[in-house]
Design an enzyme around this catalytic site. Structure first.
Site, short mmCIF file in Angstrom:
data_model
loop_
_atom_site.label_atom_id
_atom_site.label_comp_id
_atom_site.label_asym_id
_atom_site.label_seq_id
_atom_site.Cartn_x
_atom_site.Cartn_y
_atom_site.Cartn_z
CE LYS A 1 -2.42 6.47 9.42
NZ LYS A 1 -3.71 6.46 8.79
CB CYS B 1 3.88 0.08 -6.89
SG CYS B 1 4.19 -1.54 -7.57
CB THR C 1 -1.32 2.89 4.89
OG1 THR C 1 -2.19 3.81 4.24
CG2 THR C 1 -2.13 1.93 5.71
N GLY C 2 1.80 2.54 5.38
CA GLY C 2 2.92 1.69 5.75
C GLY C 2 3.61 2.19 7.01
N GLY D 1 0.84 -1.19 0.00
CA GLY D 1 0.00 0.00 0.00
C GLY D 1 0.87 1.24 0.00
CB SER D 2 -0.05 4.74 0.44
OG SER D 2 -0.72 4.69 1.69
CD GLU E 1 6.44 -6.19 -1.78
OE1 GLU E 1 7.64 -6.45 -1.88
OE2 GLU E 1 5.58 -6.62 -2.53
CD GLU F 1 2.72 6.15 -5.23
OE1 GLU F 1 2.14 6.19 -4.13
OE2 GLU F 1 3.11 5.08 -5.74
#
Ligand code: NAD
Length: 455
Positions: free
Chosen positions: A212, A261, A209-210, A205-206, A227, A358
């Site tokens: 967190k 990605c 969020t990664g 994911g983004s 990733e 991004e």
């Protein structure tokens, strides 16, 4: 929760979301089921993957239609994703046994032997993204199950029906029902999964969020793989065939509406061919047909998440304000669903969000550079490091540059490419850990070190 068609804005269906209680129950069942699954002989576990492959082939058209319906991806690209899954499964079928074999690293007979065996991690979580749900989901699910883990799978809330298909097919293929569970829902379900005493978390994911997830996993001291996103650069040298480099990079930037990605997100072009390249690039993008994702001739479908339209519009406004030259597109398209024009900017620079953050959409910036050193400096001027490419006829020159670029994957005269035989990883904000290749099988195991003395 409600599942909407991003191409029309209409409701597809309601879907029951997991709850804190159902997540905890799925965890308990997975924990109870995992030892028996781990002691199932490896050839039997691999037979599940083989049967899963057969189901994907049998149902390919229906699966592709569901994927297109819920994420807005053109139907041909949905089929490409499913067809692209098959060689990944073949790789796992071919490589797992050899990779997980017990290793004897010292053999002095009864005096001393040293061995390494590969134990599964146990019960792991897989929190996933929507843009290539078959790829990113199965990069974790398949090798993790083959290695003897139980997996609690939280697909993206934007690809729930596809997530459900994956789990149903795994069950039909013979994976024990409790060894792989679907936890449908949004971020709150992912957070509830992380609260369970799992043995590892594998996330796609983004970066926000990664970050967190990393905080929670860090406190829990569990294996973590992230990733994440990218701002993937390519440098086009002056010795290329301009038309073919432009065609290749336009596809790399706009395939799947730029929602990959590893989409090309920044292009640097040597000043000698800059104008010719920009012209050829725009000509190519103008050939891309935008429209109904179910139409066979569509190349650009809908934007999956409505919220991304505002991100793209803000990047356009910022680039224009800072003096970039808008050559194509730039607007949200006024029709039901989520649509954005394919957008090309020239004369961009790194003060612009377009070249730093991004985009994850159909928008690209092209910047002029005057030397290889300048190109390298620009490519490395990013907190992300997923992929990077160089287009030139000269392999030595490409290798010299690509060896110094901060990225997990590097491309010479190609882009937006993933291979099951190569590790898929990022540096910096693009993540930690890897999937695919033999490393991406071992990553779902814990090595046990055996020190054996006969007497
Ligand atoms: P996202 O970060 O919004 O969501 C990813 C997943 O995390 C979803 O399943 C979501 O429900 C869940 N989630 C959200 N908040 C959470 C929380 N607090 N706790 C636990 N889970 C939570 O990302 P996305 O929009 O689904 O995917 C797009 C991003 O993924 C892009 O940045 C893209 O570059 C990246 N991506 C990376 C790769 C890779 O291999 N590196 C592959 C595909 C996508």
């Amino acid at each position: 929760m409600q599942i909407f068609n991003p191409a029309t804005g209409t409701l597809i269906q309601d879907f029951p979301s997991a709850t804190t209680a159902s997540v905890a129950e799925a965890y308990r069942r997975a924990r109870a089921a995992q030892p028996a699954w781990a002691s199932t002989p490896l050839p039997e576990r691999l037979a599940v993957l083989r049967r899963f492959r057969g189901l994907v082939v049998d149902r390919l058209e229906d699966l592709a239609r569901t994927l297109t319906l819920e994420v807005g991806k053109p139907i041909r690209q949905s089929r490409n994703e499913l067809n692209g899954l098959l060689p990944r499964i073949d790789f796992f079928l071919e490589a797992t046994e050899k990779t997980l074999v017990d290793e004897t690293v010292l053999d002095e007979g009864v005096k001393l032997r040293e061995q390494i065996t590969h134990d599964p991690l146990g019960v792991i979580g897989n929190i996933s993204a929507w843009n290539y749900p078959y790829f990113v989901g199965c990069n974790v699910l398949l090798p993790a199950l083959a290695a003897g883990n139980a997996v609690l799978y939280k697909p993206s809330e934007f690809a729930t029906l596809t997530g459900q298909h994956i789990v149903t097919m795994l069950h039909e293929a013979g994976a024990p029902v409790d060894a792989v569970a679907l936890l449908a829902g949004g971020g709150e379900v992912g957070a509830a999964l992380l609260e369970q005493p799992i043995d590892g978390i594998f996330f796609t994911g983004s970066y926000p969020t990664g970050a967190k997830i990393a905080e929670v996993a860090g406190r829990k001291m569990i294996k973590m793989q992230l990733e994440l996103g990218g701002k993937d650069p390519t440098y086009v040298c002056e010795d290329v065939d301009v038309a073919s480099a432009a065609a290749s990079l336009a596809d790399g930037a706009f395939y799947n509406n730029g929602q990959s990605c590893c989409s090309v997100e920044r292009i640097y072009v040597h000043e000698t061919i800059y104008d010719a390249f920009v012209d050829a690039f725009v000509v190519e993008v103008k050939t891309f047909k935008l429209g109904d994702p179910m139409d066979e001739s569509t190349y650009l479908g809908a934007i999956t998440r409505r919220s991304q339209l505002a991100v793209l519009a803000a990047q356009v406004a910022d680039a224009r304000e800072r003096g970039a030259r808008l050559l194509l597109g730039g607007n949200v398209i006024d029709r039901p669903g989520n649509w954005f024009e394919p957008t090309v900017f020239a004369d961009v620079n790194h003060t612009m969000a377009l070249m730093r953050e991004e985009s994850f959409g159909p928008i690209i910036g092209i910047q002029k550079v005057s030397s290889d050193d300048e190109a390298l400096e620009r490519m490395n001027d990013s907190p992300y490091g997923l992929t990077a490419g160089v287009y030139t006829r000269d392999e030595a020159r490409a290798r010299r540059l690509l060896a110094r670029v901060n990225a997990g994957s590097v491309y010479w005269n190609c882009c937006d490419r993933v291979s099951p035989r190569l590790p898929w990883s990022g540096v910096g904000r693009s993540g930690i850990g890897l999937t695919l290749s033999t490393h991406g099988i071992l990553t779902f195991t814990r090595p046990r070190a055996w020190h054996l003395r006969g007497a």
